[in-house]
Design a protein around this motif. Structure first.
Motif, mmCIF file in Angstrom:
data_model
loop_
_atom_site.group_PDB
_atom_site.id
_atom_site.type_symbol
_atom_site.label_atom_id
_atom_site.label_comp_id
_atom_site.label_asym_id
_atom_site.label_seq_id
_atom_site.Cartn_x
_atom_site.Cartn_y
_atom_site.Cartn_z
ATOM 1 N N ARG A 237 0.834 -1.204 0.000
ATOM 2 C CA ARG A 237 0.000 0.000 0.000
ATOM 3 C C ARG A 237 0.866 1.250 0.000
ATOM 4 O O ARG A 237 0.565 2.233 -0.709
ATOM 5 N N ASN A 238 1.936 1.234 0.762
ATOM 6 C CA ASN A 238 2.837 2.383 0.808
ATOM 7 C C ASN A 238 3.543 2.615 -0.527
ATOM 8 O O ASN A 238 3.847 3.762 -0.893
ATOM 9 N N HIS A 243 4.108 6.158 -5.271
ATOM 10 C CA HIS A 243 4.325 6.264 -6.710
ATOM 11 C C HIS A 243 3.116 6.749 -7.501
ATOM 12 O O HIS A 243 3.273 7.128 -8.672
ATOM 13 N N LEU A 244 1.939 6.756 -6.906
ATOM 14 C CA LEU A 244 0.778 7.247 -7.635
ATOM 15 C C LEU A 244 0.524 8.731 -7.413
ATOM 16 O O LEU A 244 -0.292 9.333 -8.120
ATOM 17 N N VAL A 245 1.228 9.316 -6.448
ATOM 18 C CA VAL A 245 1.092 10.766 -6.237
ATOM 19 C C VAL A 245 1.472 11.520 -7.508
ATOM 20 O O VAL A 245 0.815 12.504 -7.892
ATOM 21 N N ILE A 262 -5.462 3.143 -3.121
ATOM 22 C CA ILE A 262 -4.660 2.789 -1.942
ATOM 23 C C ILE A 262 -5.512 2.225 -0.812
ATOM 24 O O ILE A 262 -4.971 1.850 0.230
ATOM 25 N N SER A 263 -6.845 2.168 -0.998
ATOM 26 C CA SER A 263 -7.688 1.589 0.045
ATOM 27 C C SER A 263 -7.577 0.068 0.003
ATOM 28 O O SER A 263 -7.252 -0.508 -1.031
ATOM 29 N N LEU A 289 -3.110 0.413 -12.026
ATOM 30 C CA LEU A 289 -2.474 1.325 -11.082
ATOM 31 C C LEU A 289 -1.523 0.580 -10.150
ATOM 32 O O LEU A 289 -0.418 1.067 -9.843
ATOM 33 N N GLY A 290 -1.935 -0.596 -9.693
ATOM 34 C CA GLY A 290 -1.058 -1.396 -8.844
ATOM 35 C C GLY A 290 0.194 -1.834 -9.578
ATOM 36 O O GLY A 290 1.315 -1.738 -9.046
ATOM 37 N N GLU A 291 0.038 -2.303 -10.811
ATOM 38 C CA GLU A 291 1.193 -2.724 -11.606
ATOM 39 C C GLU A 291 2.116 -1.541 -11.894
ATOM 40 O O GLU A 291 3.347 -1.666 -11.845
#
Length: 328
Positions: A237-238, A243-245, A262-263, A289-291
């Motif tokens: 999650r961190n 990296h998505l900011v 991130i939830s 997004l996770g990848e």
């Protein structure tokens, strides 16, 4: 009828356990086809190979010593842990070598190790429930073995082989050469030792007390492994948070989409997508997004190995295409 029952209670609970492990991998799920192949490997190659090799060891020791007790101990406490963990671990090694881009985190190593082990446990449980349960003790023995193999010790093989997966994953993501070298044998050794401890404990102490103490030891291990998995979920999650900011700041995704990504559950977005008819696109969007976050983490740690930059750009293009359907 008993054989069909053994097949049901051997495989169906392991499918349920596998689904739970898949669910725990919250932020960057592994390909279902690859996980299915790992499960089949556990059934066919690990399960079949272990049966042949364990039997050969037992026959060999008995022919040399003439003692059934020596053959049983050699097979159960020495050969079986070494052989079974090697055969199960080979599936994780294949993923590590041939599908390296899918091996992004320690949690991935646990998932592949556990899923392979569930395939192995499924076919082993069929054998135990039918042969040791029904054939030796009728239907009473059948149900006793179902309770023991599925309820009491159903997680033992995934627990053992998770260590091999952890070792391979650490070797994959670490930048320290010494850690890379020792991680794989250390993980496999931990798998073998925990397996050998489980197999040996109750037989050494003997009786129902030994079995109960062995269960307590098993569940202490399960508790710590679950705690480690939860810690790894928070770690992943961190990674997404960091990296998505950049994607939010660039306007590629909204703040709402970032918060959903991130939830832990992402339930609200999926329920909304169901009502709008965009469920598959939304689900794929958050997988992308996770990848993307994990590939950016790899680029940061390892540079452009295996074309990380190209993969990132490809994922960004897919993210931009899917983002309108997943507005939060």
């Amino acid at each position: 009828m008993a054989l069909l029952g053994a097949l049901f209670f051997g495989f169906v609970p392991m499918f349920v356990f596998a689904a739970f492990v898949y669910w725990l991998d919250r932020y960057e799920k592994e390909p279902k086809l690859l996980l299915g192949a790992a499960f089949v490997w556990g059934v066919v190659i690990a399960g079949g190979g272990a049966y042949v090799l364990n039997t050969a060891v037992g026959i060999g020791v008995y022919s040399l010593t003439g003692a059934a007790s020596a053959a049983d101990f050699s097979t159960t406490s020495i050969a079986a842990p070494i052989i079974e963990e090697a055969l199960k671990g080979l599936a994780v090694l294949v993923v590590f070598l041939m599908f390296r881009k899918e091996f992004d985190s320690v949690l991935d190593g646990i998932v592949y190790g556990a899923i392979t082990a569930m395939g192995f446990a499924a076919i082993e449980n069929v054998l135990y429930i039918y042969r040791n349960g029904f054939q030796d003790g009728g239907w009473e023995g059948f149900w006793v073995l179902v309770f023991i193999r599925v309820v009491l010790v159903g997680w033992m093989h995934p627990f053992f082989t998770a260590f091999t997966g952890i070792g391979l994953a650490i070797a994959r993501i670490s930048r320290n050469m010494f850690v890379k070298v020792i991680a794989v044998p250390a993980g496999y050794t931990a798998a073998v030792m925990t397996h050998a401890f489980h197999n040996t404990f109750s037989s050494v102490i003997g009786g129902g007390g030994g079995f109960i103490l062995g269960l307590i030891a098993d569940y202490i291990g399960y508790f710590f492994m679950l705690g480690f998995i939860l810690w790894m979920i928070v770690h992943e999650r961190n990674i997404l948070k960091r990296h998505l900011v950049e994607e939010v700041n660039s306007g590629a995704i909204s703040a709402g989409q970032y918060n959903t990504a991130i939830s832990f559950f992402q339930t609200g977005a999926h329920l909304s997508a169901l009502t709008s008819g965009n469920f598959r696109s939304t689900k794929r969007f958050y997988q992308v997004l996770g990848e993307l976050a994990h590939k950016k983490e790899q680029l940061q740690k390892h540079g452009d190995e295996s074309g990380n930059m190209q993969i990132i750009e490809k994922l960004r293009a897919e993210m931009a295409q899917l983002a309108p359907a997943a507005r939060a």
